[in-house]
Design an enzyme around this catalytic site. Structure first.
Site, PDB file in Angstrom:
ATOM      1  N   HIS A 151       9.151  -3.420   3.681  1.00 25.21           N
ATOM      2  CA  HIS A 151       8.679  -3.656   2.312  1.00 25.21           C
ATOM      3  C   HIS A 151       9.860  -4.027   1.401  1.00 25.21           C
ATOM      4  CE1 HIS A 151       5.499  -0.566   3.529  1.00 25.21           C
ATOM      5  NE2 HIS A 151       4.761  -1.587   3.150  1.00 25.21           N
ATOM      6  N   MET A 208       0.843  -1.202   0.000  1.00 21.22           N
ATOM      7  CA  MET A 208       0.000   0.000   0.000  1.00 21.22           C
ATOM      8  C   MET A 208       0.879   1.253   0.000  1.00 21.22           C
ATOM      9  SD  MET A 208      -3.461  -0.891   1.985  1.00 21.22           S
ATOM     10  CE  MET A 208      -2.913  -0.643   3.665  1.00 21.22           C
ATOM     11  N   MET A 244       8.440  -2.404  11.904  1.00 19.52           N
ATOM     12  CA  MET A 244       8.318  -1.362  10.873  1.00 19.52           C
ATOM     13  C   MET A 244       6.922  -1.380  10.296  1.00 19.52           C
ATOM     14  SD  MET A 244      11.844  -1.590   8.804  1.00 19.52           S
ATOM     15  CE  MET A 244      13.381  -1.176   9.596  1.00 19.52           C
ATOM     16  N   GLY A 252       4.877 -10.330   3.942  1.00 16.53           N
ATOM     17  CA  GLY A 252       5.632 -10.267   5.191  1.00 16.53           C
ATOM     18  C   GLY A 252       4.930 -10.962   6.343  1.00 16.53           C
ATOM     19  N   LYS A 307       4.993  -9.962   9.224  1.00 15.37           N
ATOM     20  CA  LYS A 307       4.437  -8.937  10.116  1.00 15.37           C
ATOM     21  C   LYS A 307       2.916  -9.083  10.155  1.00 15.37           C
ATOM     22  CE  LYS A 307       3.558  -4.429  11.350  1.00 15.37           C
ATOM     23  NZ  LYS A 307       2.747  -3.760  10.354  1.00 15.37           N
ATOM     24  N   ASP A 308       2.329  -9.337   8.959  1.00 11.91           N
ATOM     25  CA  ASP A 308       0.875  -9.524   8.861  1.00 11.91           C
ATOM     26  C   ASP A 308       0.611 -11.026   8.804  1.00 11.91           C
ATOM     27  OD1 ASP A 308      -0.303  -6.590   7.979  1.00 11.91           O
ATOM     28  OD2 ASP A 308       1.772  -6.923   7.357  1.00 11.91           O
ATOM     29  N   LEU A 342       6.799   3.191   1.478  1.00 16.65           N
ATOM     30  CA  LEU A 342       7.676   2.038   1.656  1.00 16.65           C
ATOM     31  C   LEU A 342       8.775   2.250   2.682  1.00 16.65           C
ATOM     32  CD1 LEU A 342       8.034   1.039  -2.109  1.00 16.65           C
ATOM     33  CD2 LEU A 342       6.339   0.249  -0.451  1.00 16.65           C
ATOM     34  N   HIS A 343       9.016   1.205   3.461  1.00 17.33           N
ATOM     35  CA  HIS A 343      10.115   1.213   4.437  1.00 17.33           C
ATOM     36  C   HIS A 343      10.962  -0.046   4.203  1.00 17.33           C
ATOM     37  CE1 HIS A 343       7.581  -1.722   6.409  1.00 17.33           C
ATOM     38  NE2 HIS A 343       6.608  -0.845   6.530  1.00 17.33           N
TER      39      HIS A 343
HETATM   40  P1  AMP Z   1       1.440  -2.916   3.498  1.00 14.91           P
HETATM   41  O1  AMP Z   1       1.964  -1.864   2.583  1.00 14.91           O
HETATM   42  O2  AMP Z   1       1.439  -2.531   4.926  1.00 14.91           O
HETATM   43  O3  AMP Z   1       0.125  -3.480   3.017  1.00 14.91           O
HETATM   44  O4  AMP Z   1       2.472  -4.124   3.419  1.00 14.91           O
HETATM   45  C1  AMP Z   1       2.830  -4.706   2.199  1.00 14.91           C
HETATM   46  C2  AMP Z   1       3.617  -5.955   2.463  1.00 14.91           C
HETATM   47  O5  AMP Z   1       4.780  -5.634   3.223  1.00 14.91           O
HETATM   48  C3  AMP Z   1       2.828  -6.998   3.282  1.00 14.91           C
HETATM   49  O6  AMP Z   1       3.116  -8.294   2.783  1.00 14.91           O
HETATM   50  C4  AMP Z   1       3.387  -6.810   4.667  1.00 14.91           C
HETATM   51  O7  AMP Z   1       3.316  -7.965   5.468  1.00 14.91           O
HETATM   52  C5  AMP Z   1       4.837  -6.458   4.366  1.00 14.91           C
HETATM   53  N1  AMP Z   1       5.407  -5.725   5.503  1.00 14.91           N
HETATM   54  C6  AMP Z   1       4.960  -4.584   6.066  1.00 14.91           C
HETATM   55  N2  AMP Z   1       5.712  -4.263   7.145  1.00 14.91           N
HETATM   56  C7  AMP Z   1       6.651  -5.226   7.260  1.00 14.91           C
HETATM   57  C8  AMP Z   1       7.719  -5.462   8.171  1.00 14.91           C
HETATM   58  N3  AMP Z   1       7.967  -4.667   9.202  1.00 14.91           N
HETATM   59  N4  AMP Z   1       8.484  -6.567   7.988  1.00 14.91           N
HETATM   60  C9  AMP Z   1       8.251  -7.410   6.950  1.00 14.91           C
HETATM   61  N5  AMP Z   1       7.251  -7.240   6.059  1.00 14.91           N
HETATM   62  C10 AMP Z   1       6.463  -6.168   6.207  1.00 14.91           C
END
Ligand code: AMP
Length: 287
Positions: free
Chosen positions: A43, A36, A190, A153, A155-156, A39-40
């Site tokens: 990601h 989404m 993160m 990730g 994380k989720d 990015l960090h």
């Molecule tokens: P998001 O943009 O939050 O929807 O995350 C996109 C992808 O990045 C998802 O598969 C998340 O699980 C992964 N992600 C987000 N934060 C982290 C993190 N701290 N460590 C590893 N993967 C992450």
């Protein structure tokens, strides 16, 4: 002297363009990293895995409105497309797919994917629309991009379980890769949502990872009662003013069924509201 030629990153926003590019990769492997945006390094660790494993990598950036509830933070979800593109270009990602809402959900959109059982607890309980929105958009992204590999990730954790279940149940031809959770040096998981925390709230947010670390230590000392461990986590997090615990789950990492005692591989997962953000964190207790 050799000069390294950086591959140009292409940014596309329409389904037709994306399909044409995927078509041109035929015969080579393609990895997709759905995000989404904002990015960090978490990601980027997914992106790096895809770049390593696959001939080509597509990163999608789409803030999916259908996974947000009416009172959630869709309107303040952080965005920084130019910053994201800079990061992805520096990694030589092939394609960034950045569709608008109308492209993904045109007038008359009616179909949703519902994964049962594992969506009942944890985040599914307090965010009843969430996994339906996630599964639907991920299935659409898979159909548009047609990757052989997709990277998510840990994380989720529950989201990963939902995607793995969906791809298995619907015989989808995509291999799902799990990527470990990345933390800030001080332990905070993160998350794009961390940027919405004030400095004070960010300090309070450290109670999540601290409570998980403390639980690991307690388990090593021989405490196996989930009730006791849950109470200990509750005490650590509630000691920070302004935190509101959504759930503390001690469960089986596959079925996500709650466990009364720590026996076998176990997931400890948390969701806590702090200021404008709802943060999640988790850890695995190995067998
Ligand atoms: P998001 O943009 O939050 O929807 O995350 C996109 C992808 O990045 C998802 O598969 C998340 O699980 C992964 N992600 C987000 N934060 C982290 C993190 N701290 N460590 C590893 N993967 C992450």
């Amino acid at each position: 002297m050799t000069t390294e030629l950086k591959q140009q990153t292409v940014v596309v926003s329409t389904i037709d363009e994306m399909r044409k590019i995927s078509e041109s990769f035929r015969g080579q492997t393609l990895g997709l990293v759905p995000t989404m945006g904002y990015l960090h390094e978490g990601h980027l660790s997914l992106v790096k895995q895809s770049l390593e494993k696959c001939d080509h990598t597509v990163v999608s950036i789409f803030v999916n409105p259908r996974q947000f509830g009416p009172k959630e933070d869709l309107d303040i979800y952080p965005q920084d497309l130019s910053g994201d593109l800079e990061k992805l270009e520096s990694l030589s990602v092939d394609v960034v797919f950045n569709p608008d809402r109308q492209t993904i959900y045109p007038e008359g959109f009616k179909t949703h994917v519902q994964v049962d059982e594992i969506t009942r607890n944890l985040c599914g309980k307090s965010r009843p629309q969430f996994f339906k929105g996630v599964a639907t958009v991920v299935l659409k992204l898979f159909n548009i991009v047609r990757p052989q590999y997709a990277f998510f990730g840990e994380k989720d954790w529950q989201q990963l379980a939902v995607i793995e279940t969906m791809t298995r149940d619907l015989n989808m031809d995509v291999e799902i890769h799990r990527v470990p959770l990345m933390r800030e040096p001080d332990g905070l998981a993160m998350s794009s949502r961390n940027s919405n925390l004030s400095p004070e709230e960010r300090k309070q947010a450290l109670s999540l990872s601290r409570s998980l670390k403390d639980s690991k230590e307690k388990i090593q000392q021989g405490i196996i009662s989930s009730k006791e461990l849950r109470q200990n986590i509750r005490n650590i997090i509630s000691a920070e003013p302004g935190t509101q615990i959504d759930y503390i789950s001690i469960c089986d990492p596959v079925s996500l069924e709650e466990k009364e005692i720590i026996k076998g591989r176990t997931l400890i997962a948390l969701a806590v509201k702090i200021g404008p953000a709802r943060l999640i964190d988790n850890c695995i207790i190995e067998d």
